[in-house]
Design an enzyme around this catalytic site. Structure first.
Site, PDB file in Angstrom:
ATOM      1  N   ARG A   1       2.524   2.539   9.786  1.00  0.00           N
ATOM      2  CA  ARG A   1       1.950   3.159  10.875  1.00  0.00           C
ATOM      3  C   ARG A   1       2.618   3.725  11.900  1.00  0.00           C
ATOM      4  NH1 ARG A   1      -2.674  -0.746   9.031  1.00  0.00           N
ATOM      5  NH2 ARG A   1      -4.350   0.807   8.338  1.00  0.00           N
TER       6      ARG A   1
ATOM      7  N   GLY B   1       4.690 -10.008   3.911  1.00  0.00           N
ATOM      8  CA  GLY B   1       5.428  -9.956   5.050  1.00  0.00           C
ATOM      9  C   GLY B   1       4.845 -10.842   6.051  1.00  0.00           C
TER      10      GLY B   1
ATOM     11  N   GLN C   1      -2.894 -12.238   7.600  1.00  0.00           N
ATOM     12  CA  GLN C   1      -2.983 -12.026   6.310  1.00  0.00           C
ATOM     13  C   GLN C   1      -2.404 -13.099   5.297  1.00  0.00           C
ATOM     14  OE1 GLN C   1      -2.837  -7.891   4.252  1.00  0.00           O
ATOM     15  NE2 GLN C   1      -0.572  -8.643   3.867  1.00  0.00           N
TER      16      GLN C   1
ATOM     17  N   HIS D   1       8.774   1.012   3.428  1.00  0.00           N
ATOM     18  CA  HIS D   1       9.915   1.178   4.405  1.00  0.00           C
ATOM     19  C   HIS D   1      10.859  -0.228   4.260  1.00  0.00           C
ATOM     20  CE1 HIS D   1       7.422  -1.889   6.448  1.00  0.00           C
ATOM     21  NE2 HIS D   1       6.652  -1.102   6.843  1.00  0.00           N
ATOM     22  N   GLN D   2      11.756  -0.393   5.096  1.00  0.00           N
ATOM     23  CA  GLN D   2      12.979  -1.510   4.910  1.00  0.00           C
ATOM     24  C   GLN D   2      12.151  -2.784   4.862  1.00  0.00           C
ATOM     25  OE1 GLN D   2      15.984  -1.702   3.952  1.00  0.00           O
ATOM     26  NE2 GLN D   2      15.924   0.521   3.993  1.00  0.00           N
ATOM     27  N   GLY D   3      10.908  -2.844   5.566  1.00  0.00           N
ATOM     28  CA  GLY D   3      10.028  -4.301   5.532  1.00  0.00           C
ATOM     29  C   GLY D   3       9.656  -4.379   4.055  1.00  0.00           C
ATOM     30  N   HIS D   4       9.403  -3.456   3.409  1.00  0.00           N
ATOM     31  CA  HIS D   4       8.867  -3.608   1.940  1.00  0.00           C
ATOM     32  C   HIS D   4      10.119  -3.969   1.034  1.00  0.00           C
ATOM     33  CE1 HIS D   4       5.513  -0.845   3.453  1.00  0.00           C
ATOM     34  NE2 HIS D   4       4.905  -1.936   2.758  1.00  0.00           N
TER      35      HIS D   4
ATOM     36  N   MET E   1       0.913  -1.333   0.005  1.00  0.00           N
ATOM     37  CA  MET E   1      -0.057   0.000  -0.254  1.00  0.00           C
ATOM     38  C   MET E   1       1.109   1.223   0.049  1.00  0.00           C
ATOM     39  SD  MET E   1      -3.328  -0.931   2.114  1.00  0.00           S
ATOM     40  CE  MET E   1      -2.828  -0.638   3.815  1.00  0.00           C
TER      41      MET E   1
ATOM     42  N   GLN F   1     -10.298  -2.590   2.320  1.00  0.00           N
ATOM     43  CA  GLN F   1      -9.924  -3.026   3.561  1.00  0.00           C
ATOM     44  C   GLN F   1      -9.881  -2.160   4.752  1.00  0.00           C
ATOM     45  OE1 GLN F   1      -5.955  -4.061   1.490  1.00  0.00           O
ATOM     46  NE2 GLN F   1      -5.208  -3.966   3.633  1.00  0.00           N
TER      47      GLN F   1
END
Ligand code: PAF
Length: 285
Positions: A190, A150, A156, A36-39, A32, A63
């Protein structure tokens, strides 16, 4: 200015997809935005798995509940494209809401009741229907051979694995480990809502889960006691969780007695300031 190919319409995306070589592996990283580093860890893994990587950036209204942060959700496509620049070659699919839902909210909704009526699904009715529906649309439009999500959102991920099997999508679903700040706080778009003090408090979410995991590793198999361990740590730091749950990792069925031999997920959600945060650890028997 970014030089990444950014496709903004369904037609452009489908035409682009049609032009790829038959049989070529295509990896989809659904996001979305507000990357960030996670993506970026998802993108890195996607690059390892397929020569063609498509990152979708779409804040999916379906959602979000009526009182949730759809309007306020952070959006900065130019920044996202700049962040993706070093991963070229790579394409971005960034449709508008009217492109994805030209007739207003989708009348077809994908729903997996037994997996959505637990954990986050209880506090966010309809959320996972929205996720499942948009993921099916993305699979149909992008036609990936592999899609990456993730592990931070364990519910999810389990739901997407299940719908992929149930609806026979020829897509391999890959879960990528959660990226954390040095404090242990899981990266999330978030987290931007947190003040520095709230960010320090939010780190206790993972500490609480680790306390539960440690107790499990010390031999505790009683589900209630493991959940209590996590809740106690949260309480010590004045954090009132929305839930702490222990569920079967594949089916998400809540585990209420002694843990058996299947993998379990110890998960929680809590509101810290304006942010609703989730996290989990896996308990491997
Ligand atoms: O995890 C997310 O960012 C979203 O839920 C997803 C999978 C991109 C669907 O909108």
């Amino acid at each position: 200015m970014s030089s990444i190919v950014c496709l903004e319409t369904l037609d452009a995306m489908m035409t682009y997809r049609d032009q790829l070589l038959p049989g070529q592996n295509v990896a989809l990283v659904p996001t979305m935005g507000s990357l960030h580093q996670g993506h970026l860890a998802l993108v890195e893994e996607a690059k390892r798995l397929a020569p063609e990587v498509i990152v979708s950036i779409f804040v999916n209204p379906l959602q979000f509940g009526p009182h949730e942060d759809f309007e306020k959700y952070p959006r900065d496509l130019a920044r996202d494209l700049r962040l993706l620049e070093s991963y070229r070659p790579l394409s971005v699919f960034a449709p508008s809401v009217s492109e994805m839902y030209p007739q207003g909210p989708s009348r077809t909704v994908i729903t997996l009741p037994s997996m959505t009526n637990v954990m986050c699904g209880l506090g966010r009715p309809g959320h996972f229907d929205g996720v499942a529906t948009v993921v099916c649309k993305l699979f149909n439009v992008v036609r990936p051979s592999v899609a990456l999500f993730g592990k931070k959102d364990a519910q999810q991920l389990a739901i997407i694995r299940q719908l992929t099997r149930d609806l026979n999508f020829p897509v391999e679903i890959v879960g990528v480990p959660t990226v954390r700040e040095p404090s242990g706080l899981a990266l999330s778009s978030r987290n931007q809502y947190l003040t520095p003090v709230e960010k320090d408090r939010a780190a206790f979410l993972y500490q609480a889960l680790l306390a539960g995991q440690k107790r499990f590793e010390g031999g505790e198999r009683n589900a209630e006691k493991l959940v209590e361990e996590v809740a106690d740590v949260l309480r010590e730091h004045s954090i009132e969780p929305e839930y702490v749950s222990l569920v079967d990792a594949n089916t998400l069925v809540p585990l209420e007695e002694e843990l058996g031999t299947s993998r379990a997920i110890l998960a929680l959600a809590a509101r810290i300031g304006k942010a609703r945060l989730i996290d989990n650890v896996v308990l491997e028997p």
